[in-house]
Design a protein around this motif. Structure first.
Motif, short mmCIF file in Angstrom:
data_model
loop_
_atom_site.label_atom_id
_atom_site.label_comp_id
_atom_site.label_asym_id
_atom_site.label_seq_id
_atom_site.Cartn_x
_atom_site.Cartn_y
_atom_site.Cartn_z
N UNK A 256 0.85 -1.18 0.00
CA UNK A 256 0.00 0.00 0.00
C UNK A 256 0.89 1.24 0.00
N UNK A 257 0.43 2.28 -0.69
CA UNK A 257 1.15 3.55 -0.69
C UNK A 257 0.12 4.67 -0.76
N UNK A 258 0.18 5.60 0.19
CA UNK A 258 -0.75 6.73 0.21
C UNK A 258 -0.01 8.00 0.59
N UNK A 259 -0.42 9.11 0.00
CA UNK A 259 0.13 10.42 0.33
C UNK A 259 -0.97 11.45 0.22
N UNK A 260 -1.09 12.32 1.22
CA UNK A 260 -2.09 13.38 1.25
C UNK A 260 -1.37 14.71 1.40
N UNK A 261 -1.69 15.66 0.52
CA UNK A 261 -1.07 16.99 0.51
C UNK A 261 -2.02 17.97 1.19
N UNK A 262 -1.60 18.52 2.33
CA UNK A 262 -2.45 19.42 3.10
C UNK A 262 -2.09 20.89 2.92
N UNK A 263 -1.15 21.17 2.03
CA UNK A 263 -0.67 22.56 1.91
C UNK A 263 -1.73 23.51 1.36
N UNK A 264 -2.58 23.03 0.47
CA UNK A 264 -3.59 23.91 -0.12
C UNK A 264 -4.89 23.78 0.65
N UNK A 265 -4.96 24.42 1.82
CA UNK A 265 -6.14 24.28 2.68
C UNK A 265 -7.37 24.93 2.08
N UNK A 266 -7.19 25.82 1.11
CA UNK A 266 -8.34 26.52 0.53
C UNK A 266 -9.28 25.58 -0.23
N UNK A 267 -8.79 24.43 -0.67
CA UNK A 267 -9.66 23.52 -1.44
C UNK A 267 -10.50 22.63 -0.54
N UNK A 268 -10.25 22.64 0.76
CA UNK A 268 -10.98 21.76 1.66
C UNK A 268 -12.41 22.23 1.83
N UNK A 287 -16.56 -1.67 -4.55
CA UNK A 287 -16.91 -2.15 -5.89
C UNK A 287 -15.68 -2.58 -6.67
N UNK A 288 -14.59 -1.85 -6.50
CA UNK A 288 -13.34 -2.19 -7.17
C UNK A 288 -12.82 -3.53 -6.64
N UNK A 289 -12.92 -3.75 -5.34
CA UNK A 289 -12.48 -5.01 -4.75
C UNK A 289 -13.26 -6.18 -5.35
N UNK A 290 -14.56 -6.02 -5.48
CA UNK A 290 -15.40 -7.07 -6.04
C UNK A 290 -15.07 -7.30 -7.51
N UNK A 298 -6.25 -7.06 2.61
CA UNK A 298 -5.40 -6.01 2.05
C UNK A 298 -6.24 -4.79 1.68
N UNK A 299 -7.39 -5.00 1.04
CA UNK A 299 -8.24 -3.87 0.71
C UNK A 299 -8.80 -3.22 1.97
N UNK A 300 -9.03 -4.02 3.00
CA UNK A 300 -9.49 -3.45 4.27
C UNK A 300 -8.47 -2.48 4.84
N UNK A 301 -7.20 -2.85 4.78
CA UNK A 301 -6.16 -1.95 5.27
C UNK A 301 -6.04 -0.71 4.40
N UNK A 302 -6.23 -0.87 3.09
CA UNK A 302 -6.21 0.28 2.19
C UNK A 302 -7.32 1.27 2.56
N UNK A 303 -8.50 0.76 2.82
CA UNK A 303 -9.61 1.62 3.22
C UNK A 303 -9.35 2.27 4.57
N UNK A 339 -4.53 13.94 -3.06
CA UNK A 339 -3.96 12.68 -2.58
C UNK A 339 -3.50 11.82 -3.74
N UNK A 340 -2.64 10.84 -3.40
CA UNK A 340 -2.25 9.75 -4.28
C UNK A 340 -2.34 8.47 -3.46
N UNK A 341 -2.98 7.46 -4.01
CA UNK A 341 -3.14 6.21 -3.26
C UNK A 341 -3.06 5.03 -4.22
N UNK A 342 -2.36 3.98 -3.80
CA UNK A 342 -2.25 2.79 -4.64
C UNK A 342 -2.21 1.54 -3.78
N UNK A 343 -2.70 0.45 -4.35
CA UNK A 343 -2.67 -0.86 -3.70
C UNK A 343 -2.26 -1.88 -4.75
N UNK A 344 -1.26 -2.68 -4.43
CA UNK A 344 -0.76 -3.69 -5.36
C UNK A 344 -0.72 -5.03 -4.63
#
Length: 520
Positions: A256-268, A287-290, A298-303, A339-344
């Protein structure tokens, strides 16, 4: 100071209570009576008597002693003694993380305690083994906290077949009362993270580690290395500060790999908008898991990770500059940070007759927002959301997943399915001299499915089903109406018709992976 306690196999299987004289107290059993540690992250791994003894250079039946790093009588040491003979990492680490942080927060001084099975080592060797337990053990979980003033506090839990230890260290100076309080407030969050990692199946309970006082603490890092079946490891690296959050996890099932960018708070967006977007993404992951036949743990940890990293955004910072001229425009954005998120999933050749038919699952999803212009009167905003799924798997002829495939023709009745999916959603907002000039959402989704049918080991059919759809919506008129009503009164903006229209507008912005949802 190192305290030694002899061990006899004929006495009751309990650890010697701290502080009691040796002659009047039962002592722990030999390792052969009960394994000192069995890690159960995934599958159970047993430690044998001969393995434990060979590492100490002793023969079965030869006496061992328990070596305590310090002769302490505190609650933390008693907890270590209680947990030492537990059969799983979950039980060995039970309560230790919370107890360690809480005890440190009371005084702010370094803590180091461990207990080891010892043999014929001299004092120098024993001290080295105690040091290695804290830094090189089979199972290590550490929490690293940096304060806004530049100090660093590190908490660690360590476990292996013949030892259990904890440490807390502070560098950079004495902590203030506010810093000790802020650190102490993370005690239960640390324990929750440890409990999740050592659960069967493992979970990622990291939300509590994102809830810290960013005025006092600068960052929080959690690192873990846990031994699982077949000499494999589960590793985790988590980081959170007021600018970003990242997570990487690797294990037998995949990565699993995830990254969240919090610098642009105006878009929140507001909390309700964020909650809806998060709920929408989690439903999409189901739905993607199914569709791709991903492994549930693994998908549970991704979520879990996606939820944790996209919740509890830092509070208390100065309000960011308005993103657009009209607050209603933010309904065209997801409300989440970029964000960027991936599961392999680890690939597997499950068909011995056709090893080229690999079962795999790879999914990634991203959001990226670009803001241009000199101010709210002249500004452009583009928010792109994208996802991609590539998966292949086996089904039996009745549609059941993961059939039992063998080396006989009778076992070779199955479907081999390959899926390739893509989805995108792009929002464009534009203002010129204070006038809304552009407000649109463009979306597309494609799902391609190839299915090969085998009967008695021979391919009898092959189908390819492509499904593609796209949609574009213009919201200039709706947003102009919202702006006019907002200028009249706040009550007018809350009128049911307009409010419902704005809510539907936000729902239509979120990524849609199913082409049928765009063709309605």
């Amino acid at each position: 100071m190192t305290t030694l306690s002899p061990i006899s196999s004929s006495l009751a299987p309990t650890l010697r209570p701290l502080g009691q004289p040796l002659a009047a107290t039962p002592t722990p059993p030999l390792v052969g009576d009960r394994p000192s540690s069995v890690v159960s992250l995934g599958a159970v791994v047993s430690d044998t008597l001969s393995d434990t003894y060979s590492r100490r250079g002793q023969l079965p039946g030869q006496a061992l002693v328990l070596a305590w790093e310090n002769n302490s009588h505190d609650a933390l040491s008693k907890a270590i003694g209680t947990n030492f003979n537990a059969l799983s990492s979950a039980s060995r680490f039970k309560g230790l993380g919370e107890s360690l942080v809480a005890q440190f927060a009371e005084g702010g001084t370094n803590i180091s305690q461990s207990v080891l099975y010892a043999g014929t080592e001299h004092a120098g060797e024993l001290k080295l083994n105690q040091s290695l337990l804290h830094s090189k053990a089979d199972n290590l979980v550490s929490l690293n906290i940096k304060t806004a003033s530049g100090k660093t506090i590190t908490f660690s839990l360590s476990s292996q077949s013949d030892g259990l230890g904890v440490q807390a260290t502070v560098n950079g100076g004495t902590l203030s009362d506010d810093e000790l309080k802020a650190v102490g407030q993370l005690s239960s969050a640390f324990q929750a993270a440890v409990d999740g990692l050592t659960a069967v199946p493992p979970k990622l309970d990291l939300g509590g580690l994102t809830r810290f006082d960013s005025k006092v603490l600068a960052s929080v890092d959690l690192d873990a290395k846990l031994e699982i079946a077949d000499a494999q490891q589960q590793t985790l690296a988590f980081h959170a500060d007021n600018q970003s959050r990242t997570l990487r996890m690797s294990g037998a099932d995949g990565e699993l790999s995830l990254a969240v960018d919090l610098k642009n708070a105006a878009i929140l967006g507001e909390a309700q908008q964020q909650a809806k977007a998060l709920k929408g993404y989690l439903a999409q992951f189901d739905r993607v898991q199914e569709r791709g036949n991903a492994k549930a743990p693994l998908m549970g940890m991704f979520k879990d990770a996606f939820s944790a990293l996209n919740s509890n955004y830092p509070q208390g910072a100065a309000a960011p500059e308005a993103l657009t001229r009209n607050p209603a425009d933010q309904r065209l954005l997801s409300g989440l940070a970029d964000f960027k998120a991936s599961i392999t999933q680890a690939s597997e050749a499950s068909n011995p007759m056709r090893p080229s038919e690999v079962d795999n699952f790879a999914y990634n999803v991203t959001q990226n927002t670009r803001v241009g212009g000199s101010g709210t009167l002249d500004r452009s905003v583009i928010q792109d959301q994208q996802s991609r799924l590539s998966a292949s798997f086996h089904k039996d002829l009745a549609g059941g997943r993961n059939p039992a495939l063998g080396t006989t023709a009778e076992s070779q009745n199955y479907l081999y399915v390959q899926v390739e999916d893509k989805a995108s959603s792009s929002t464009h907002l534009g203002y010129k001299e204070g006038m809304l000039t552009h407000a649109s959402v463009s979306q597309s989704a494609s799902q391609d499915t190839r299915t090969q049918k085998y009967v008695m080991g021979k391919q009898v059919d092959e189908t390819f089903v492509p499904r593609h759809a796209s949609a574009r919506r213009d919201y200039v008129s709706l947003l102009e109406h919202a702006a006019r009503e907002s200028n009249k009164s706040r009550q007018a903006l809350e009128e049911s018709t307009l409010k419902e229209a704005l809510a539907n507008m936000h729902a239509s912005v979120l990524l849609q992976e199913d082409p049928s949802s765009l063709s309605r």
